[in-house]
Design an enzyme around this catalytic site. Structure first.
Site, PDB file in Angstrom:
ATOM      1  CE  LYS A   1       6.704  -6.687  -3.387  1.00 53.16           C
ATOM      2  NZ  LYS A   1       6.499  -6.680  -2.011  1.00 53.16           N
TER       3      LYS A   1
ATOM      4  CD  GLU B   1      10.967  -2.650   4.744  1.00 55.15           C
ATOM      5  OE1 GLU B   1      11.351  -3.731   4.696  1.00 55.15           O
ATOM      6  OE2 GLU B   1      10.361  -1.932   4.232  1.00 55.15           O
TER       7      GLU B   1
ATOM      8  CD  GLU C   1       2.709  -5.800  -2.147  1.00 60.18           C
ATOM      9  OE1 GLU C   1       3.681  -4.765  -1.984  1.00 60.18           O
ATOM     10  OE2 GLU C   1       1.699  -5.514  -2.505  1.00 60.18           O
TER      11      GLU C   1
ATOM     12  CD  GLU D   1       1.235   1.092  -2.603  1.00 58.04           C
ATOM     13  OE1 GLU D   1       2.271   0.489  -1.930  1.00 58.04           O
ATOM     14  OE2 GLU D   1       0.345   0.170  -3.082  1.00 58.04           O
TER      15      GLU D   1
ATOM     16  CE  LYS E   1       3.960   2.659  -0.313  1.00 59.95           C
ATOM     17  NZ  LYS E   1       4.618   1.307  -0.915  1.00 59.95           N
TER      18      LYS E   1
END
Length: 475
Positions: free
Chosen positions: A208, A257, A301, A436, A440
């Site tokens: 990744k 986060e 993921e 995506e 965001k």
């Protein structure tokens, strides 16, 4: 704030500094029920602002009475060493210990771009005046470092003058800037980078990698950071807010986060990876969330991040626990897979040991970590600076909270740099990954209010005057 009490604390700290022949932190705190962190930040547009939840805590720090700047791979260890050496003899009047505020660069091995120059590899400030609001109420503390050669009376006078400025800021009306131009990598070029990453994954070089985008708005006047933060606050949902000033530069954002927090030795974090947009209607929003929870690519993921976090913390903690399956974290324009993780710090370990071990997580770097960072340095094409890096606070008792600085922007006198990224794994589709990043970018763009008259690269095509369905229970 009582002038006599402040002077007494400074005098007692000075006696300690003379006796030990080293600097001593003096803290004097008092209840401040009429002051509000956000209102003070909007008035000053300087210092440090913080608004996090779970648990709820707001901070506003103004002025700098002491700072730590550290470089290189051991920067967190150096911050930890200097901070706790300084705190060893702290003299505290009131219920609140001294508290340090700051953050660090994403990658200390990458040369710094000029617009990131005021933000060191790691930079933490001890605010002169710090207002906090939590379950115990609102408290204002004065924090000073007293040297053996200090004059306590002179320091007290300076602090009281700074207190008057805190309460009565100079009114500087902010202009409403016009976007003169915008620089952003065209969609097809960014998607070509995603193709390169997918080739590396197929060849077994990576599992990744997270690729980000950088949009540079050129302005004719400085943005009002207080107004931007007010708009972020109004739409914060489940996000944590931060603003960190260094001179006339401000790094701010509304991130979903948390990297790691510590309260009395108890650590909390969460794995956050796997994303989709919010729906315009409740039924659509629910269907999108259910599809995300069932998507094998997104689950893969996400599990990579869960496994890496638990492995990184394993030798530093005990009683490590992670939820058996992810839940949905719903924000204003995007929803994520999230897995709560908790643990207890082992004896001799501290919060910054955990930060050092975790950063960068696979959610912002990739796997294997070294290979992903090397790929980012070679292919991403810009300096992330403090974007996607830890920002937060640390107190003298080892408690603290660090966020991952996502959904963020660097605001300078004539520019605004916005950032967003996404994780590339086997099965990723370049066009979907680009979309995506659009989603965001949308929440920050709405707060910045910097849409260009001519949108040539489609950087914010997601915004069409429509507001995604927002679950108010997530606020």
């Amino acid at each position: 704030m009582n002038a006599d009490d402040l002077l007494k604390v400074f005098q007692a700290a000075h006696q300690r500094a003379v006796a030990y022949q080293r600097p001593v932190i003096a803290v004097s705190a008092c209840a401040a029920p009429t002051l509000a962190p956000l209102a003070l930040y909007q008035a000053h547009r300087q210092g440090f602002f913080w608004c996090a939840h779970s648990p709820d805590l707001s901070l506003f720090g103004l002025g700098c009475t002491w700072q730590i700047e550290a470089t290189g791979s051991q920067r967190m260890a150096e911050v930890d060493r200097q901070w706790f050496a300084l705190c060893a003899d702290a003299l505290v009047q009131g219920p609140h210990a001294p508290l340090l505020l700051g953050g660090m660069r994403f990658d200390d091995q990458r040369p710094s771009a000029p617009h990131w120059a005021p933000f060191a590899d790691a930079s933490f400030h001890l605010a002169h005046w710090l207002l906090s609001e939590d379950a115990s109420g609102r408290w204002l503390r004065c924090q000073r470092v007293i040297e053996p050669g200090s004059d306590p009376a002179a320091l007290a006078q300076q602090s009281l003058a700074a207190y008057e400025h805190l309460l009565n800021p100079t009114h500087n009306p902010a202009a409403t800037p016009t976007v003169l131009g915008r620089s952003a990598l065209p969609q097809y070029q960014w998607q070509a980078k995603v193709e390169t990453a997918l080739d590396a994954i197929v060849q077994g070089e990576l599992n990744k990698v997270v690729l980000a985008r950088h949009i540079d708005h050129r302005l004719d006047a400085a943005l009002d950071t207080g107004a931007v933060m007010g708009r972020l606050y109004a739409r914060r949902n489940a996000s944590h807010l931060f603003a960190i000033h260094r001179g006339d530069h401000c790094f701010m954002g509304a991130t979903p986060e948390r990297l790691l927090s510590c309260a009395s030795g108890h650590l909390s974090t969460h794995a956050l990876a796997g994303s989709t947009r919010r729906g315009l209607k409740p039924n659509e929003d629910q269907a999108l969330g259910e599809r995300l929870l069932a998507d094998p690519k997104e689950q893969h993921e996400h599990q990579l991040v869960v496994q890496t976090i638990t492995q990184a913390l394993h030798d530093k903690v005990s009683n490590l626990q992670a939820a058996s399956r992810p839940s949905l974290l719903k924000l204003a324009t995007v929803q994520h897979l999230s897995t709560p993780i908790s643990a207890r710090l082992n004896a001799g370990k501290r919060l910054l040991d955990g930060i050092q071990a975790l950063h960068p997580t696979p959610a912002v770097g990739g796997l294997p970590r070294a290979s992903a960072l090397a790929f980012i340095r070679e292919h991403e094409g810009f300096d992330r600076g403090w974007y996607a890096a830890p920002v937060g606070w640390l107190d003298a008792q080892g408690n603290g909270d660090f966020l991952v600085a996502l959904r963020s922007a660097l605001i300078t006198p004539m520019h605004c740099h916005a950032f967003a990224g996404c994780g590339i794994v086997e099965g990723s589709l370049p066009a979907h990954e680009y979309e995506e990043t659009q989603i965001k970018l949308a929440s920050m763009q709405q707060a910045l209010q910097l849409a260009c008259p001519a949108d040539t690269d489609g950087a914010y095509s997601q915004i069409r005057g429509e507001t995604p369905y927002a679950d108010t229970a997530q606020r």
